[in-house]
Design an enzyme around this catalytic site. Structure first.
Site, PDB file in Angstrom:
ATOM      1  N   LYS A 142       0.831  -1.214   0.000  1.00 54.93           N
ATOM      2  CA  LYS A 142       0.000   0.000   0.000  1.00 54.93           C
ATOM      3  C   LYS A 142       0.861   1.259   0.000  1.00 54.93           C
ATOM      4  O   LYS A 142       0.547   2.217  -0.698  1.00 54.93           O
ATOM      5  CB  LYS A 142      -0.967  -0.017   1.189  1.00 54.93           C
ATOM      6  CG  LYS A 142      -2.086  -1.019   0.942  1.00 54.93           C
ATOM      7  CD  LYS A 142      -3.166  -0.985   1.982  1.00 54.93           C
ATOM      8  CE  LYS A 142      -4.293  -1.939   1.583  1.00 54.93           C
ATOM      9  NZ  LYS A 142      -5.122  -2.354   2.683  1.00 54.93           N
ATOM     10  N   LYS A 182      -5.251  -9.112  -9.330  1.00 51.34           N
ATOM     11  CA  LYS A 182      -6.185  -9.432  -8.244  1.00 51.34           C
ATOM     12  C   LYS A 182      -7.286  -8.378  -8.197  1.00 51.34           C
ATOM     13  O   LYS A 182      -7.002  -7.180  -8.226  1.00 51.34           O
ATOM     14  CB  LYS A 182      -5.418  -9.441  -6.914  1.00 51.34           C
ATOM     15  CG  LYS A 182      -6.290  -9.749  -5.732  1.00 51.34           C
ATOM     16  CD  LYS A 182      -5.752  -9.172  -4.426  1.00 51.34           C
ATOM     17  CE  LYS A 182      -6.907  -9.004  -3.478  1.00 51.34           C
ATOM     18  NZ  LYS A 182      -6.821  -8.038  -2.448  1.00 51.34           N
ATOM     19  N   LYS A 195     -10.477  -3.088  -4.659  1.00 47.19           N
ATOM     20  CA  LYS A 195     -10.915  -1.689  -4.716  1.00 47.19           C
ATOM     21  C   LYS A 195      -9.736  -0.780  -5.029  1.00 47.19           C
ATOM     22  O   LYS A 195      -9.853   0.188  -5.765  1.00 47.19           O
ATOM     23  CB  LYS A 195     -11.494  -1.268  -3.356  1.00 47.19           C
ATOM     24  CG  LYS A 195     -12.937  -1.615  -3.175  1.00 47.19           C
ATOM     25  CD  LYS A 195     -13.322  -1.614  -1.697  1.00 47.19           C
ATOM     26  CE  LYS A 195     -12.821  -2.846  -1.011  1.00 47.19           C
ATOM     27  NZ  LYS A 195     -13.346  -3.125   0.317  1.00 47.19           N
TER      28      LYS A 195
END
Ligand code: ADP
Ligand code: TRP
Length: 320
Positions: A110, A189, A192
């Site tokens: 992230k 994958k 969101k």
């Protein structure tokens, strides 16, 4: 067996969430003690728009109920309704080596994608450990990306138990191999954060548009198509039994159909599969007060267990 899982209220639920986590919960809710919650504290760790978080939390609750989570069988609540989880999060932090968190894939991925490296994002796995250990969950149904978080939870629990005796149940991840990673419209994958999702509750036309966008190879019309590694096939097969999959494979190989045909077929599969859920969603959307009441009832059951567990934990670590 006690089974627990949570989903963040950070946006609309997609097919990856459904096959990776929710469908497993639904299968487990009849013969187990299922605990299902909306991880709204976890949503604070990412890039979500906080002005939408309250509504998102209720929307995810509506989606869970519409998809078939039954509050008569399952303890169902929003994470923030049981504050004990935050106290346990802090206590568990003492048993969490920095190195363990520094190795976290999710944190590394992230921050590499530009999400601010906040303490919340870094310590996210400790809060997840608290979610699981507070309720003595034995099995945790999740997608493949969460396996490392479960390993961290086990490490933290073992460390705690080594010092204080058998206080926490050591949980195990429950990952269904065939749906471990559901691909998104670009083949990566479905997530969101990658903007490649197919949402569960889309209107019919946008759903067809989304399916049309799925990346496929450029085999000309009239030639046999390869189904292996084909994203449309991979998604369609999630909805099919072995016999139906064999038929679909034969259709790909026949050379009679182009990619557009299979994209329409995929849209039909999705649309039909969620037909009943869509009807229930209409009902719950019109009855939000009832949804809030159901959450409050679930929260009081969860809280009773959590507060008993915290008495034991506080006593073990010397907190008055
Ligand atoms: P997202 O990646 O879209 O933010 P979450 O992290 O909120 O999704 O995931 C919620 C649950 O759904 C987790 O158990 C996760 O493992 C599962 N899940 C999410 N995406 C997928 C996927 N593409 N394939 C399988 N499971 C998934
Ligand atoms: N981290 C999970 C996710 O992003 C959500 C989650 C929070 C969770 N707490 C949990 C899942 C406890 C299982 C058990 O999907």
């Amino acid at each position: 067996m006690r089974v627990l899982s949570g989903i963040q209220s950070s946006g609309k639920l997609h097919i990856g969430n459904y096959f990776g986590a929710i469908n497993q919960m639904l299968k487990l809710q009849d013969d187990n003690e299922l605990f299902a919650f909306i991880a709204n504290y976890h949503a604070l760790s990412g890039g979500v728009d906080l002005s939408e978080l309250k509504d998102n939390t209720i929307d995810v609750a509506i989606d869970f109920l519409s998809l078939g989570i039954d509050p008569k069988k399952t303890v169902f609540w929003a994470q923030s309704q049981v504050k004990e989880v935050l106290e346990l999060y802090w206590i568990l932090s003492r048993y969490t080596p920095m190195g363990l968190l520094e190795r976290g894939h999710s944190y590394k991925d992230k921050t590499a994608k530009g999400i601010t490296a906040s303490h919340a994002l870094f310590s996210y796995p400790v809060l997840m450990a608290a979610d699981i250990l507070l309720y003595d969950a034995e099995k945790v149904p999740v997608g493949k990306d969460q396996i490392q978080h479960l390993e961290m939870t086990r490490d933290i629990a073992i460390k705690f138990n080594n010092e204080h005796g058998d206080i926490f149940t050591i949980p195990e991840a429950l990952v269904e191999k065939s749906v471990a990673t559901v691909p998104g419209t670009d083949g990566a994958k479905m997530s969101k954060s990658y903007k490649n999702t197919i949402e569960i509750f889309m209107e019919e036309k946008p759903l067809q548009k989304k399916c049309n966008k799925i990346i496929t190879d450029s085999t000309p019309l009239g030639e046999p198509l390869e189904y292996e590694g084909n994203n449309v096939y991979a998604l369609a097969s999630l909805f099919l039994n072995e016999e139906q999959k064999a038929e679909l494979q034969a259709d790909y190989k026949s050379g009679k159909y182009g990619h557009g045909h299979f994209k329409k077929y995929l849209k039909e599969l999705i649309w039909e599969h969620f037909r009943d859920a869509r009807e229930r969603k209409e009902y719950y959307t019109a009855h939000k007060e009832e949804v809030k009441e159901l959450l409050a009832e679930g929260a009081s059951k969860a809280k009773a267990i959590a507060s008993k567990k915290m008495e034991i934990v506080r006593d073990a670590v010397g907190i008055i």
